[in-house]
Design a protein around this motif. Structure first.
Motif, PDB file in Angstrom:
ATOM      1  N   GLY A   5       0.688  -1.230  -0.060  1.00  0.00           N
ATOM      2  CA  GLY A   5      -0.207   0.092   0.088  1.00  0.00           C
ATOM      3  C   GLY A   5       0.963   1.210  -0.013  1.00  0.00           C
ATOM      4  O   GLY A   5       0.468   2.287   0.207  1.00  0.00           O
ATOM      5  N   ILE A   6       2.145   1.222  -0.261  1.00  0.00           N
ATOM      6  CA  ILE A   6       2.768   2.517  -0.363  1.00  0.00           C
ATOM      7  C   ILE A   6       3.470   2.636  -1.764  1.00  0.00           C
ATOM      8  O   ILE A   6       3.851   1.726  -2.385  1.00  0.00           O
ATOM      9  CB  ILE A   6       4.175   2.086   0.664  1.00  0.00           C
ATOM     10  N   PRO A   7       3.503   3.836  -2.130  1.00  0.00           N
ATOM     11  CA  PRO A   7       3.187   5.133  -1.448  1.00  0.00           C
ATOM     12  C   PRO A   7       1.575   5.481  -1.272  1.00  0.00           C
ATOM     13  O   PRO A   7       0.659   4.998  -2.028  1.00  0.00           O
ATOM     14  CB  PRO A   7       3.486   6.212  -2.175  1.00  0.00           C
ATOM     15  N   LEU A   8       1.187   6.216   0.123  1.00  0.00           N
ATOM     16  CA  LEU A   8       0.107   6.544   0.117  1.00  0.00           C
ATOM     17  C   LEU A   8      -0.285   7.863  -0.527  1.00  0.00           C
ATOM     18  O   LEU A   8       1.027   8.812  -0.665  1.00  0.00           O
ATOM     19  CB  LEU A   8      -0.210   6.766   1.612  1.00  0.00           C
ATOM     20  N   ALA A   9      -1.464   8.303  -0.761  1.00  0.00           N
ATOM     21  CA  ALA A   9      -1.472   9.625  -1.420  1.00  0.00           C
ATOM     22  C   ALA A   9      -1.808  10.602  -0.195  1.00  0.00           C
ATOM     23  O   ALA A   9      -2.381  10.271   1.042  1.00  0.00           O
ATOM     24  CB  ALA A   9      -2.785   9.635  -2.292  1.00  0.00           C
ATOM     25  N   VAL A  10      -1.620  11.883  -0.371  1.00  0.00           N
ATOM     26  CA  VAL A  10      -2.003  12.998   0.523  1.00  0.00           C
ATOM     27  C   VAL A  10      -3.251  12.880   0.672  1.00  0.00           C
ATOM     28  O   VAL A  10      -3.998  12.716  -0.079  1.00  0.00           O
ATOM     29  CB  VAL A  10      -1.273  14.362  -0.147  1.00  0.00           C
ATOM     30  N   PHE A  35      -1.984  14.114   5.816  1.00  0.00           N
ATOM     31  CA  PHE A  35      -3.116  13.077   6.053  1.00  0.00           C
ATOM     32  C   PHE A  35      -4.302  13.453   6.840  1.00  0.00           C
ATOM     33  O   PHE A  35      -4.330  14.331   7.480  1.00  0.00           O
ATOM     34  CB  PHE A  35      -2.290  12.104   7.005  1.00  0.00           C
ATOM     35  N   GLN A  36      -5.389  12.591   6.673  1.00  0.00           N
ATOM     36  CA  GLN A  36      -6.465  12.558   7.386  1.00  0.00           C
ATOM     37  C   GLN A  36      -6.124  11.716   8.728  1.00  0.00           C
ATOM     38  O   GLN A  36      -5.476  10.714   8.761  1.00  0.00           O
ATOM     39  CB  GLN A  36      -7.643  12.089   7.006  1.00  0.00           C
ATOM     40  N   VAL A  37      -6.251  12.196  10.059  1.00  0.00           N
ATOM     41  CA  VAL A  37      -5.808  11.598  11.179  1.00  0.00           C
ATOM     42  C   VAL A  37      -7.374  11.142  12.030  1.00  0.00           C
ATOM     43  O   VAL A  37      -7.936  12.008  12.421  1.00  0.00           O
ATOM     44  CB  VAL A  37      -5.000  12.418  12.138  1.00  0.00           C
ATOM     45  N   GLN A  38      -7.406   9.953  12.556  1.00  0.00           N
ATOM     46  CA  GLN A  38      -8.272   9.796  13.377  1.00  0.00           C
ATOM     47  C   GLN A  38      -7.646   8.975  14.701  1.00  0.00           C
ATOM     48  O   GLN A  38      -6.912   7.686  14.514  1.00  0.00           O
ATOM     49  CB  GLN A  38      -9.251   8.645  12.706  1.00  0.00           C
ATOM     50  N   MET A  39      -7.708   9.557  15.819  1.00  0.00           N
ATOM     51  CA  MET A  39      -7.391   9.038  17.055  1.00  0.00           C
ATOM     52  C   MET A  39      -8.306   8.222  17.851  1.00  0.00           C
ATOM     53  O   MET A  39      -9.586   8.744  17.746  1.00  0.00           O
ATOM     54  CB  MET A  39      -6.558  10.262  17.993  1.00  0.00           C
ATOM     55  N   ILE A 152     -12.050   1.863   8.719  1.00  0.00           N
ATOM     56  CA  ILE A 152     -10.932   1.492   7.908  1.00  0.00           C
ATOM     57  C   ILE A 152      -9.904   2.585   7.585  1.00  0.00           C
ATOM     58  O   ILE A 152     -10.580   3.527   7.429  1.00  0.00           O
ATOM     59  CB  ILE A 152     -11.615   0.813   6.383  1.00  0.00           C
ATOM     60  N   VAL A 153      -8.714   2.216   7.784  1.00  0.00           N
ATOM     61  CA  VAL A 153      -7.821   3.281   7.523  1.00  0.00           C
ATOM     62  C   VAL A 153      -6.520   2.729   6.610  1.00  0.00           C
ATOM     63  O   VAL A 153      -6.741   1.509   6.452  1.00  0.00           O
ATOM     64  CB  VAL A 153      -7.270   3.885   8.925  1.00  0.00           C
ATOM     65  N   ASP A 154      -5.868   3.785   6.124  1.00  0.00           N
ATOM     66  CA  ASP A 154      -4.873   3.356   4.974  1.00  0.00           C
ATOM     67  C   ASP A 154      -3.348   2.853   6.051  1.00  0.00           C
ATOM     68  O   ASP A 154      -2.615   2.245   5.378  1.00  0.00           O
ATOM     69  CB  ASP A 154      -4.473   4.270   4.315  1.00  0.00           C
ATOM     70  N   ALA A 155      -3.327   3.489   7.042  1.00  0.00           N
ATOM     71  CA  ALA A 155      -2.120   3.343   7.929  1.00  0.00           C
ATOM     72  C   ALA A 155      -2.558   3.498   9.409  1.00  0.00           C
ATOM     73  O   ALA A 155      -3.486   4.016   9.672  1.00  0.00           O
ATOM     74  CB  ALA A 155      -0.935   4.491   7.276  1.00  0.00           C
ATOM     75  N   ILE A 156      -1.659   2.906   9.954  1.00  0.00           N
ATOM     76  CA  ILE A 156      -1.950   2.930  11.543  1.00  0.00           C
ATOM     77  C   ILE A 156      -0.733   2.967  12.433  1.00  0.00           C
ATOM     78  O   ILE A 156       0.199   2.534  12.072  1.00  0.00           O
ATOM     79  CB  ILE A 156      -2.771   1.579  11.938  1.00  0.00           C
ATOM     80  N   THR A 157      -1.070   3.568  13.696  1.00  0.00           N
ATOM     81  CA  THR A 157       0.043   3.831  14.549  1.00  0.00           C
ATOM     82  C   THR A 157      -0.346   3.294  15.596  1.00  0.00           C
ATOM     83  O   THR A 157      -1.421   3.597  16.487  1.00  0.00           O
ATOM     84  CB  THR A 157       0.566   5.511  14.718  1.00  0.00           C
TER      85      THR A 157
END
Length: 445
Positions: A5-10, A35-39, A152-157
């Motif tokens: 899934g890399i690269p991700l889009a802005v 990025f859009q961020v959801q915590m 559903i998210v594209d990346a996660i921390t």
């Protein structure tokens, strides 16, 4: 192996699990990169362990207590884009830290990006086959667990910390001991213990030290039960009514506890009577929210190692997963560097090596590190000795300025002071006088 899934889009969506200071640091970075961020966080406000309210304090996620204080100077505990916290001493209280963190959240309007009172229950790839479809985050309302949702998210921390499941030693007789037997996660202050005469604490880390110092002011005797390193006392007689003794072997129905053989004296201490036992034994290292297909695991044989990760933070099997909470002796400034690396990697600005190249690089780095510093594998994610070296590598990839050497030097100095004077080390005051220079006032006057 699916498409990573890399690269991700802005504008791609990034999930951040945990709204403590590290989660806030990465969220700020991700937002700056478009990025859009959801915590997501269990509590009702920012702060993590430094936010004592906002939930049932008897639940497993509350590790704080009212007299909790820093074990490192406030200069280490600062955000990349914020001045050092204002506190009465360099070792701030939990109340000072909570205020500082929550004001930072207000200043940058981070609350609109966070789902508070949300317990994440599972994180897994949407699919392990075919094109990359992102991460599935399952969560529930902490006030109403029947309200379950999926994002559903594209990346996660992962910024929740790896110490989530309390470690409870299996001590014979604990179930029939007449007094309270609790883990430090359930300790919320000295009030319930003030009427007692003697208390045993199992453990010798920072939590045991904090609780021992406070309870010694209210009870006749505090027993700190652990195996003394080389037979040397931790407190060196600084607290007259504190007894450092070997580990608890068994608890008995008559309120006595018996002890293991002391390997340094060759003798077994006689049993003593206590009113309560508090396990200050830490936490099992795990991320219980990670699903079976997440691509990482804690290796039992190496205890403290999350595997396989690249640069101590990137999931090698699924590089759109970042970990910023496994490292110790760290802080929010280094966390910003990690987030910067991840952002540039995900956007394609830093080339993504092959899985084999990442595994090889991680292994070679480990060999060099252990050869140079001799750290045991159980301290795999401890940065006490090589933080500047690690940060230099991230700086080279991201273009951020090198971390001033005073950062690592102050951590090392504070840790030495902690060992030398566990009761009084928090009186010290530090002053940074330059990128490579600092002073300290012992605070004895």
């Amino acid at each position: 192996m699916v498409n990573v899934g890399i690269p991700l889009a802005v504008g791609a969506k990034v999930g951040v699990i945990g709204a403590g200071p590290r989660g806030m640091a990465v969220a700020r970075n991700f937002l700056d990169h478009g990025f859009q961020v959801q915590m997501y966080d269990l509590k009702d406000d920012f702060g993590g362990v430094w936010h004592l309210g906002g939930g049932d304090n008897q639940n497993w996620w509350d590790h704080g207590y009212p007299h909790l204080r820093f074990v490192l100077p406030v200069q280490i505990f600062q955000f990349w884009d914020e001045e050092v916290m204002k506190s009465k001493t360099d070792y701030a209280t939990v109340q000072e830290a909570e205020h500082f963190i929550q004001e930072y959240g207000k200043k940058h309007d981070l609350a609109k990006h966070c789902r508070f009172n949300s317990r994440v229950t599972n994180v897994d790839p949407v699919s392990t086959e075919g094109p990359w479809q992102g991460w599935k985050i399952e969560y529930e309302d902490t006030n109403d667990p029947s309200r379950k949702q999926v994002d559903i998210v594209d990346a996660i921390t992962l910024a929740t910390g790896k110490f989530q499941k309390p470690y409870i030693p299996q001590v014979p007789g604990a179930m029939t001991f007449p007094g309270p037997v609790i883990h430090s996660k359930d300790y919320m202050g000295p009030e319930p213990f003030k009427h007692m005469k003697a208390i045993a604490l199992a453990g010798h880390g920072d939590t045991a030290r904090d609780i021992a110092i406070v309870l010694s002011k209210y009870v006749d005797k505090v027993y700190l039960c652990y195996t003394l390193r080389k037979g040397k006392s931790k407190f060196r007689g600084q607290i007259p009514n504190l007894v450092e003794i070997t580990r608890i072997k068994e608890m008995h129905p008559d309120s006595t506890i018996s002890f293991e053989l002391d390997p340094h004296t060759g003798q077994t201490p006689p049993p003593v009577k206590v009113d309560a036992v508090i396990y200050c034994t830490g936490y099992e290292q795990a991320y219980p929210i990670l699903g079976p297909n997440s691509g990482v695991e804690f290796r039992v044989e190496e205890k403290d190692r999350l595997y396989p990760v690249w640069k101590q933070m990137i999931n090698i099997n699924y590089p759109t997963m970042l970990f910023v909470s496994i490292q110790t002796y760290f802080g929010m400034v280094p966390t910003h560097y990690q987030a910067e690396f991840a952002s540039r990697l995900w956007l394609g600005e830093i080339p993504l090596p092959s899985k084999e190249e990442m595994l090889r690089d991680a292994e070679e780095t480990d060999k060099q590190r252990f050869s140079k510093y001799g750290n045991p594998r159980r301290w795999y994610h401890s940065f006490g000795k090589y933080l500047s070296e690690y940060m230099g590598d991230l700086s080279a990839h991201t273009g951020l300025p090198s971390l001033p050497t005073v950062y690592e030097e102050m951590i090392r100095d504070s840790n030495k002071a902690h060992t030398k004077d566990p009761v009084g080390f928090q009186r010290r005051r530090y002053a940074i006088t330059g990128p490579d220079s600092w002073t300290v006032d012992e605070g004895r006057s």
